[in-house]
Design a protein around this motif. Sequence first.
Motif, short mmCIF file in Angstrom:
data_model
loop_
_atom_site.label_atom_id
_atom_site.label_comp_id
_atom_site.label_asym_id
_atom_site.label_seq_id
_atom_site.Cartn_x
_atom_site.Cartn_y
_atom_site.Cartn_z
N HIS A 88 0.81 -1.22 0.00
CA HIS A 88 0.00 0.00 0.00
C HIS A 88 0.85 1.27 0.00
CE1 HIS A 88 -3.49 -2.44 0.50
NE2 HIS A 88 -3.20 -2.82 1.72
N SER A 89 2.13 1.16 -0.36
CA SER A 89 3.02 2.32 -0.27
C SER A 89 2.63 3.43 -1.24
CB SER A 89 4.47 1.89 -0.54
OG SER A 89 4.63 1.46 -1.88
N GLU A 90 1.79 3.12 -2.24
CA GLU A 90 1.33 4.15 -3.18
C GLU A 90 -0.18 4.30 -3.16
OE1 GLU A 90 2.98 2.91 -6.89
OE2 GLU A 90 5.04 3.45 -6.33
N LEU A 91 -0.79 3.98 -2.03
CA LEU A 91 -2.25 4.00 -1.91
C LEU A 91 -2.82 5.41 -2.08
CD1 LEU A 91 -4.90 2.49 -1.09
CD2 LEU A 91 -4.40 3.23 1.26
N ILE A 92 -3.86 5.51 -2.91
CA ILE A 92 -4.65 6.73 -3.05
C ILE A 92 -6.08 6.33 -2.72
CG2 ILE A 92 -5.32 8.63 -4.57
CD1 ILE A 92 -2.91 7.84 -6.31
N PRO A 93 -6.57 6.63 -1.53
CA PRO A 93 -7.85 6.07 -1.06
C PRO A 93 -9.02 6.25 -2.02
CG PRO A 93 -6.73 7.16 0.74
CD PRO A 93 -5.94 7.47 -0.49
N CYS A 94 -9.15 7.41 -2.65
CA CYS A 94 -10.31 7.68 -3.51
C CYS A 94 -10.08 7.28 -4.97
CB CYS A 94 -10.71 9.14 -3.42
SG CYS A 94 -11.32 9.62 -1.79
N LEU A 95 -8.90 6.74 -5.26
CA LEU A 95 -8.61 6.22 -6.60
C LEU A 95 -8.03 4.82 -6.48
CD1 LEU A 95 -7.06 9.30 -8.47
CD2 LEU A 95 -9.34 8.34 -8.76
N ASP A 96 -8.68 4.02 -5.67
CA ASP A 96 -8.21 2.66 -5.38
C ASP A 96 -8.96 1.68 -6.28
OD1 ASP A 96 -7.32 0.29 -4.39
OD2 ASP A 96 -7.96 0.64 -2.32
N TYR A 265 -1.81 16.75 -10.97
CA TYR A 265 -2.68 15.95 -10.12
C TYR A 265 -3.37 14.87 -10.96
CZ TYR A 265 -7.04 18.18 -11.74
OH TYR A 265 -8.09 18.61 -12.51
N LEU A 266 -3.80 13.82 -10.26
CA LEU A 266 -4.50 12.72 -10.92
C LEU A 266 -5.94 13.12 -11.17
CD1 LEU A 266 -3.15 9.67 -8.93
CD2 LEU A 266 -3.06 9.91 -11.40
N GLY A 267 -6.38 12.95 -12.39
CA GLY A 267 -7.75 13.27 -12.72
C GLY A 267 -8.06 12.90 -14.15
N VAL A 268 -9.29 13.14 -14.54
CA VAL A 268 -9.70 12.75 -15.88
C VAL A 268 -10.88 13.62 -16.30
CG1 VAL A 268 -11.28 10.96 -15.04
CG2 VAL A 268 -10.31 10.76 -17.32
N PHE A 485 -6.71 17.70 -3.98
CA PHE A 485 -6.67 16.88 -5.17
C PHE A 485 -6.42 15.42 -4.81
CE2 PHE A 485 -4.84 20.91 -7.12
CZ PHE A 485 -6.04 21.27 -7.72
N SER A 486 -6.75 14.53 -5.76
CA SER A 486 -6.34 13.14 -5.63
C SER A 486 -4.84 13.08 -5.87
CB SER A 486 -7.07 12.27 -6.67
OG SER A 486 -8.46 12.28 -6.43
N ILE A 487 -4.12 12.55 -4.90
CA ILE A 487 -2.67 12.70 -4.96
C ILE A 487 -1.99 11.47 -4.38
CG2 ILE A 487 -1.99 13.73 -2.74
CD1 ILE A 487 -1.35 15.31 -6.19
N TYR A 488 -0.76 11.24 -4.80
CA TYR A 488 0.03 10.12 -4.32
C TYR A 488 0.57 10.39 -2.91
CZ TYR A 488 0.26 7.85 -8.90
OH TYR A 488 -0.06 7.20 -10.06
N PRO A 489 0.95 9.32 -2.19
CA PRO A 489 1.65 9.52 -0.92
C PRO A 489 2.98 10.24 -1.13
CG PRO A 489 0.86 7.25 -1.11
CD PRO A 489 0.69 7.90 -2.46
N ARG A 490 3.43 10.93 -0.09
CA ARG A 490 4.75 11.59 -0.07
C ARG A 490 4.89 12.61 -1.20
NH1 ARG A 490 4.84 6.39 0.48
NH2 ARG A 490 5.38 6.10 -1.71
N THR A 491 3.91 13.47 -1.35
CA THR A 491 3.90 14.45 -2.44
C THR A 491 4.37 15.83 -2.00
OG1 THR A 491 2.19 13.39 -3.78
CG2 THR A 491 2.37 15.77 -3.96
N TYR A 492 3.94 16.30 -0.83
CA TYR A 492 4.12 17.70 -0.46
C TYR A 492 5.24 17.93 0.55
CZ TYR A 492 -0.38 18.24 -2.77
OH TYR A 492 -1.41 18.23 -3.69
N ASP A 493 5.92 19.06 0.39
CA ASP A 493 6.93 19.50 1.36
C ASP A 493 6.30 20.30 2.49
OD1 ASP A 493 9.31 18.62 -0.17
OD2 ASP A 493 8.65 20.14 -1.60
N LEU A 494 5.14 20.88 2.23
CA LEU A 494 4.50 21.75 3.22
C LEU A 494 2.99 21.67 3.10
CD1 LEU A 494 4.67 24.03 5.38
CD2 LEU A 494 4.70 25.67 3.48
#
Length: 587
Positions: A88-96, A265-268, A485-494
């Motif tokens: 689950h290291s790349e889990l995106i809850p709303c895009l699972d 960001y992830l989207g369509v 946004f729908s986003i991957y884990p470990r994305t933001y610095d702040l």
Amino acid sequence: MARGRADANPKKRLVTWIIVLVICFGCFYAYTRSHGSSALEYGSKSLRKFGSSYWRGDEDTADSSAKLDEDGDDGVILKSFPVCDDQHSELIPCLDRHLIYQTRLKLDLSVMEHYERHCPLPERCYNCLIPPPPGYKIPIKWPKSGDEVWKANIPHTHLAKEKSDQNWMIVKGDKIVFPGGGTHFHYGADKKEKERKKKKTPMLNFPNNILNNEGNLRTVFDVGCGVASFGGYLLSSDIISMSLAPNDVHQNQIQFALERGIPAYLGVLRTKRLPYPSRSFELAHCSRCRIDWLQRNGILLLELDRVLRPGGYFAYSSPEAYAQDEEDLRIWRAMSTLVERMCWKIAAKRNQTVIWVKPLTNDCYMQREPGTHPPMCKSDDDPDAVWGVPMDACITPYSSCENKSIKKSIVTLVLLFNERARGSGLAPWPARLTTPPPRLADLGYSDEMFLKDTELWQRRVENYWNLLGQHIESDTVRNLMCESFSIYPRTYDLLHAWTVFSDIERKECSIVDLLIEMDRILRPKGFIIIHDKRSIVELIKKYLGALHWESVATADSQLDSEQDEDNVVFIIQKKMWLTSESLKESE
């Protein structure tokens, strides 16, 4: 023995089970005591995991529950959260995708609804910390990250093979490098631009051949962006591009863009509106993005129309633009007819690229024949309502009439259509940052309110940076979260949370859920700025150890606003940790 016979001695059997359970729990307790009091440990020490399933509704996940400890002052504090499995290291809850299959959601695959957001019910939410992949390293700093990232951080190299002829990315040792190539620009947009300047034949004849039109072209929306090299190239011209792509066969393309430090960001583009208010972008870009713009009465093209500003451009590069065969010619004719009815005009066309421009006023819409399709949107449609709102195949007119409760008469409609586009006339960048936009009146704000709010946030940000000062360098912070946004884990610095927790508490939602999600999207060594009530900050402090966060600074908020009364600024940093499995694989 007869089938269905009852136990001859149920009491004896019950006592036996009790003894077995006591022995098991005793062994488990002795094991945990001998291996440290916390289920999770910092730094290079191992972190144990509690099973493979972390859905709250599961009955067999008792071991994965959070651990509590006594607080000397006022009750309990959280001691630890369980860690999710490495898978689950790349889990995106709303895009699972697995969640969609398991819950058997009835989705329309023909419009690719399975690529849109589908969030789990509370009992299906993961209640564990997302581990980094094996060998994870602190990301390379910007601007160097624009050209290379650590392979271990995104261990997916299939795009380098699949797109080798287009130079999307190349694997070099322990890094992945980005030459800047794309589907249309195989050798990089920068080389294409140099050729264009050398020929002195720009498609858009901006003054002095400046790409950002002297600051008037600032925001770009890039559809089907790949690894966002086009958006990365535009940054050098002071143009900020939001890049969009789905989690499709080109998996992890957006993850690479974000690791590089390029907005994405992830989207369509499918059934729901894009998460932006109307008139947000000066230019939309689609380079062989494989989108059928004619489907469903042109609904996707009309969605681009909604988010484009008056006089905005749509740059479209595709074989249909130069019509080499009968099918391309058919598509080109149909698109040309559609955009003509939308009042778009061709600003430039060359080879396989065409650039259309959106009208500045409502004049063209008024001159259309009655019954022309696509129709104008209904008068009660709010073009700025976006979250979860279905797209509509209609044209959004420019209007300053925001009172939706007023029943519009024919006279009112005439006045509406005569209204000039308030989305135009924006100050060029960077003056735009502090200059009241013409559209403020439509939104119910005055110039004075805008200037006052701008000054307030300037003071707040200065206060934040004073508190952060000794903990950051000029290249510490690149990715900031501004939207949900729908986003991957470990994305933001702040991450910045201004009264968000108070809002969550007021709506009786789970603060713990928010904390776990913030941990998911925050990079190790990243920072969180919480600006909220003192009681909220004291509550959050109880979770720091369990989340592997540490307090950096706390200060009373500057009392420059009624909203800041009794507020505290609390700054947190996320620690770096790895699972025992990750450590073994990285050694």
